[in-house]
Design a protein around this motif. Structure first.
Motif, PDB file in Angstrom:
ATOM      1  N   LYS A 171       0.853  -1.186   0.000  1.00  0.00           N
ATOM      2  CA  LYS A 171       0.000   0.000   0.000  1.00  0.00           C
ATOM      3  C   LYS A 171       0.888   1.236   0.000  1.00  0.00           C
ATOM      4  O   LYS A 171       1.619   1.492   0.946  1.00  0.00           O
ATOM      5  N   VAL A 229       0.972   5.121 -10.596  1.00  0.00           N
ATOM      6  CA  VAL A 229      -0.183   4.431 -11.175  1.00  0.00           C
ATOM      7  C   VAL A 229       0.274   3.321 -12.113  1.00  0.00           C
ATOM      8  O   VAL A 229      -0.252   2.201 -12.090  1.00  0.00           O
ATOM      9  N   SER A 250       1.408   0.325 -10.351  1.00  0.00           N
ATOM     10  CA  SER A 250       0.308  -0.437  -9.755  1.00  0.00           C
ATOM     11  C   SER A 250      -0.295  -1.424 -10.743  1.00  0.00           C
ATOM     12  O   SER A 250      -1.042  -2.321 -10.366  1.00  0.00           O
ATOM     13  N   GLU A 251       0.026  -1.249 -12.031  1.00  0.00           N
ATOM     14  CA  GLU A 251      -0.497  -2.154 -13.054  1.00  0.00           C
ATOM     15  C   GLU A 251       0.401  -3.379 -13.244  1.00  0.00           C
ATOM     16  O   GLU A 251       0.023  -4.318 -13.939  1.00  0.00           O
ATOM     17  N   TYR A 309      10.098   1.424  -8.598  1.00  0.00           N
ATOM     18  CA  TYR A 309       9.438   2.717  -8.774  1.00  0.00           C
ATOM     19  C   TYR A 309      10.384   3.708  -9.452  1.00  0.00           C
ATOM     20  O   TYR A 309       9.974   4.458 -10.356  1.00  0.00           O
ATOM     21  N   TYR A 348      -5.763   7.810  -6.346  1.00  0.00           N
ATOM     22  CA  TYR A 348      -6.292   6.760  -5.466  1.00  0.00           C
ATOM     23  C   TYR A 348      -7.280   5.882  -6.219  1.00  0.00           C
ATOM     24  O   TYR A 348      -7.273   4.651  -6.091  1.00  0.00           O
ATOM     25  N   MET A 350      -5.445   3.644  -8.662  1.00  0.00           N
ATOM     26  CA  MET A 350      -4.697   2.589  -7.983  1.00  0.00           C
ATOM     27  C   MET A 350      -5.610   1.531  -7.384  1.00  0.00           C
ATOM     28  O   MET A 350      -5.229   0.364  -7.278  1.00  0.00           O
ATOM     29  N   ARG A 351      -6.818   1.926  -7.002  1.00  0.00           N
ATOM     30  CA  ARG A 351      -7.766   0.931  -6.493  1.00  0.00           C
ATOM     31  C   ARG A 351      -8.162  -0.036  -7.603  1.00  0.00           C
ATOM     32  O   ARG A 351      -8.457  -1.212  -7.356  1.00  0.00           O
ATOM     33  N   ASN A 359      -6.092  -0.948  -9.873  1.00  0.00           N
ATOM     34  CA  ASN A 359      -4.913  -1.767 -10.159  1.00  0.00           C
ATOM     35  C   ASN A 359      -3.985  -1.827  -8.946  1.00  0.00           C
ATOM     36  O   ASN A 359      -2.902  -1.245  -8.960  1.00  0.00           O
ATOM     37  N   PRO A 360      -4.393  -2.500  -7.855  1.00  0.00           N
ATOM     38  CA  PRO A 360      -3.507  -2.587  -6.693  1.00  0.00           C
ATOM     39  C   PRO A 360      -2.227  -3.322  -7.055  1.00  0.00           C
ATOM     40  O   PRO A 360      -2.230  -4.248  -7.848  1.00  0.00           O
ATOM     41  N   THR A 361      -1.105  -2.886  -6.507  1.00  0.00           N
ATOM     42  CA  THR A 361       0.180  -3.466  -6.851  1.00  0.00           C
ATOM     43  C   THR A 361       0.419  -4.771  -6.100  1.00  0.00           C
ATOM     44  O   THR A 361       0.656  -4.761  -4.892  1.00  0.00           O
TER      45      THR A 361
END
Length: 260
Positions: free
Chosen positions: A5, A87, A90-91, A113, A240, A243-244, A246-248
């Motif tokens: 997170k 973002v 997160s994909e 990152y 946000y 990212m929701r 596509n959570p990492t």
């Protein structure tokens, strides 16, 4: 499998710190106006000295406001890159080859990152309009997209067009201000003022073709207020949401262990 997170607020806080630094420096420089009477100054480096004539304070103020504006817009571009990289990361499904502690996972994430941020910042096909559309792509975001694009347009004019409007240009943003019960903007409060409330109004700073792209300090601070109270909040909300979707996920190798 575990999901890391990461909060985009880290990057918005960093942006705020840059802006606060810029306006603090501006206030320190312009705060010397009462003592700005010496027409000749000198600087020394080692045994060498250099004497120079000080420019009029109005020139100094205009130049410093312009420099502050350009620095803030540059920081804004950094923020866009950082949020897009977050973002995009997160994909991806990340595989940690060797894990001895949770710190190993965070270090691995930071490396990935940094790689993603480098990809975003060096992608010449990803220009400012595309970056804005990547993060803000809903109908109610159009005002913010247009506002942010106008800031970049003026920054480019200051840096590449000698500070002269190459065509008709304008800075557009929502100005945070006080109005009375009749909807009139207030510049000061009087004894008989009634129904005062805080609101936002559409503000446009217009530049005709060939005019200097000049900003007053109060105009700059209105832009800063908009960025820090309205625009950044909307950007973070959008990130946000993205990212929701596509959570990492971070998988560790089956042979690795979280313990020694």
């Amino acid at each position: 499998m575990l999901t890391i997170k990461v909060t985009p607020n880290v990057f918005s806080d960093r942006f705020r710190a840059k802006v606060h630094s810029d306006i603090t420096s501006l206030e320190m420089i312009l705060g010397n106006k009462p003592s700005y009477v010496q027409r000749h100054q000198s600087v020394k480096f080692g045994l060498i000295g250099y004497a120079y004539s000080t420019p009029p304070f109005e020139y100094l103020e205009s130049r410093e406001v312009s420099k502050c504006f350009k620095s803030i817009v540059t920081a804004l571009q950094d923020l866009l890159d950082e949020l897009i990289a977050l973002v995009k990361l997160s994909e991806d499904e990340l595989i940690v080859k060797r894990v001895r502690s949770e710190n190993d996972i965070h270090e691995f994430f930071n490396v990935k990152y940094a790689e993603k941020l480098m990809d975003v910042s060096t992608d010449h096909s990803l220009n400012v309009p595309k970056k804005l559309r990547y993060l803000l792509d809903e109908v109610d975001d159009e005002v913010i997209i247009e506002s942010l694009q106008s800031l970049f347009n003026i920054r480019n004019g200051l840096e590449h067009h000698k500070g002269i409007a190459k065509s008709d240009k304008a800075i557009k943003f929502k100005k945070v201000t006080l109005i009375d019960e009749d909807g009139k903007e207030l510049s000061q409060l009087g004894i008989g003022t009634k129904g005062v409330k805080l609101t936002t109004i559409e503000e446009v700073i217009q530049y005709d073709k060939g005019n200097n792209l000049h900003l007053e300090k109060d105009q700059l601070y209105s832009i800063v207020m908009n960025l820090l109270t309205i625009t950044i909040a909307k950007l973070i909300e959008s990130v946000y949401q993205l990212m929701r979707q596509n959570p990492t996920p971070v998988d560790s190798d089956p042979d690795s262990s979280l313990s020694d």
